[in-house]
Design an enzyme around this catalytic site. Structure first.
Site, PDB file in Angstrom:
ATOM      1  N   SER A   9     -10.088   6.721  28.613  1.00  0.00           N
ATOM      2  CA  SER A   9      -9.679   8.119  28.712  1.00  0.00           C
ATOM      3  C   SER A   9      -8.612   8.418  27.671  1.00  0.00           C
ATOM      4  O   SER A   9      -7.969   7.510  27.150  1.00  0.00           O
ATOM      5  CB  SER A   9      -9.122   8.399  30.112  1.00  0.00           C
ATOM      6  OG  SER A   9      -8.507   9.684  30.142  1.00  0.00           O
ATOM      7  N   HIS A  10      -8.400   9.691  27.371  1.00  0.00           N
ATOM      8  CA  HIS A  10      -7.271  10.086  26.532  1.00  0.00           C
ATOM      9  C   HIS A  10      -5.947   9.883  27.259  1.00  0.00           C
ATOM     10  O   HIS A  10      -4.894   9.784  26.642  1.00  0.00           O
ATOM     11  CB  HIS A  10      -7.389  11.561  26.133  1.00  0.00           C
ATOM     12  CG  HIS A  10      -8.338  11.802  25.004  1.00  0.00           C
ATOM     13  ND1 HIS A  10      -9.670  11.534  25.095  1.00  0.00           N
ATOM     14  CD2 HIS A  10      -8.131  12.264  23.742  1.00  0.00           C
ATOM     15  CE1 HIS A  10     -10.255  11.827  23.940  1.00  0.00           C
ATOM     16  NE2 HIS A  10      -9.343  12.274  23.105  1.00  0.00           N
ATOM     17  N   SER A  11      -6.013   9.862  28.570  1.00  0.00           N
ATOM     18  CA  SER A  11      -4.802   9.777  29.391  1.00  0.00           C
ATOM     19  C   SER A  11      -4.749   8.445  30.126  1.00  0.00           C
ATOM     20  O   SER A  11      -5.716   8.063  30.795  1.00  0.00           O
ATOM     21  CB  SER A  11      -4.805  10.926  30.407  1.00  0.00           C
ATOM     22  OG  SER A  11      -4.011  10.599  31.517  1.00  0.00           O
ATOM     23  N   GLY A  44      -4.583  10.282  23.850  1.00  0.00           N
ATOM     24  CA  GLY A  44      -5.490   9.899  22.769  1.00  0.00           C
ATOM     25  C   GLY A  44      -6.163   8.588  23.108  1.00  0.00           C
ATOM     26  O   GLY A  44      -5.984   8.046  24.204  1.00  0.00           O
ATOM     27  N   ASP A  68     -14.108   9.897  28.334  1.00  0.00           N
ATOM     28  CA  ASP A  68     -13.927  11.318  28.687  1.00  0.00           C
ATOM     29  C   ASP A  68     -14.288  12.223  27.496  1.00  0.00           C
ATOM     30  O   ASP A  68     -15.459  12.398  27.202  1.00  0.00           O
ATOM     31  CB  ASP A  68     -12.558  11.615  29.326  1.00  0.00           C
ATOM     32  CG  ASP A  68     -11.360  11.265  28.438  1.00  0.00           C
ATOM     33  OD1 ASP A  68     -11.547  10.849  27.286  1.00  0.00           O
ATOM     34  OD2 ASP A  68     -10.215  11.418  28.915  1.00  0.00           O
TER      35      ASP A  68
END
Lengths: 127, 203
Positions: A9-11, A44, A68
């Protein structure tokens, strides 16, 4: 050996949360790793971290990656290409929503299904 | 043209120098329509390349380009790391040790196609491809180094009125119009730096 699952995920919070859900709903029978956030700790994705996650969740049965947004997919594809040749063909990137996809792919993997089946079950979520 | 070790090193230094001089500008461009990480990503990537300049330059051109691309992938982060990395890695795969102009143009076109495949994008969507495509055409038409640098700069400017269809800027829709694409700008800077070194050497 069961197929491994990697969550990208970016998070970091989304990645960790999705992994928590997999652990609670599927248990520990599936190799699982997650990564979220870039090199600087912001939102990112990062190729070296994805490579580490693939390594951590490695299974000779292969690894299914759940992503994602677009950059997570681009970076995951890049990471797969940078794997040693003998591993490259045993990693797939699923076309599925990250949380639902991770849970259903892990559930399928926990039953001993081959990589192609794990991926197909996750991809059905987007069909 | 012979791209020897000294010239390879000079090209690496020129690329790193232009990124060093312009990374804050890239950050500002990216803050306008993206997530603001392009300047720092480029700086991180080319700082790492510069730190490895001796090792990269002493390798033959194809291996050096592949190594440069891998370095960018592993250090830049963001979505642009794989795009720039793919460009240099594919260029390294496409070229032999002493490519002539025709071979270089073909290699550039192949590397550009790989970037498009990696980003699932094509020219016209307000990305670095909008610089790479006209540069590829100019290379094939045997344009001079100075001419190619000019084509690249104009192509980056031409992304200002474009509507972003790929990347983070695509979420902005019409609000992406009126800003230069940061990836297009960085591509024009890198190409400009390379052209400035090669100018007068290519004959």
């Amino acid at each position: 050996m069961n197929v491994g699952i990697v969550i990208v995920s970016h998070s970091s919070k989304v990645a960790e949360g999705a992994a928590d859900m997999v652990r609670q709903m599927v248990g520990d029978s599936v190799p699982l790793a997650y990564t979220g956030g870039d090199e600087a700790g912001g939102l990112g994705t990062s190729v070296p971290r994805i490579l580490e996650a693939i390594d951590a969740a490695w299974s000779d049965a292969g690894v299914a990656i759940l992503v994602d947004l677009g950059g997570a997919e681009t970076n995951s594809e890049m990471a797969v290409e940078m794997l040693p040749p003998e591993r490259r063909d045993r990693v797939v990137i699923c076309n599925a929503p990250i949380v639902e996809g991770a849970v259903i792919a892990a559930a399928e993997a926990s039953g001993g299904s081959p990589l192609e089946t794990v991926r197909a079950v996750a991809d059905e979520l987007s069909a | 043209m012979q791209i020897d070790q000294a010239l390879r090193r000079q090209l690496i230094e020129a690329m790193a120098a232009t990124v060093e001089a312009h990374w804050q500008e890239l950050t500002e461009l990216d803050q306008a329509i993206g997530d603001g990480d392009h300047g720092t990503g480029m700086k991180r990537g080319f700082d790492a390349v510069l730190a490895d300049a001796d090792k990269l330059a002493e390798q033959p051109l194809p291996a050096g380009l592949r190594g440069l691309g891998q370095k960018l992938v592993m250090t830049m982060g963001g979505a642009s790391g794989p795009l720039y990395g793919t460009f240099f890695m594919e260029l390294g795969k496409a070229l032999d040790e002493n490519p002539d102009r025709t071979a270089f143009a073909a290699g550039f076109a192949r590397a550009m196609a790989a970037v498009g495949a990696r980003g699932k994008s094509e020219p016209g969507q307000k990305t670095l491809l909008d610089v790479l495509a006209p540069v590829s055409k100019a290379l094939a038409e045997n344009e001079t180094s100075a001419g190619i640098a000019r084509v690249a700069a104009e192509a980056a400017e031409a992304t200002v009125p474009m509507l972003a269809l790929r990347g983070r800027a695509a979420f902005l829709g019409p609000r992406s119009v009126g800003h230069m694409d940061p990836g297009a700008r960085s591509a024009s800077l890198i190409i400009g730096a390379v052209c400035a070194v090669l100018e007068g050497k290519s004959g």
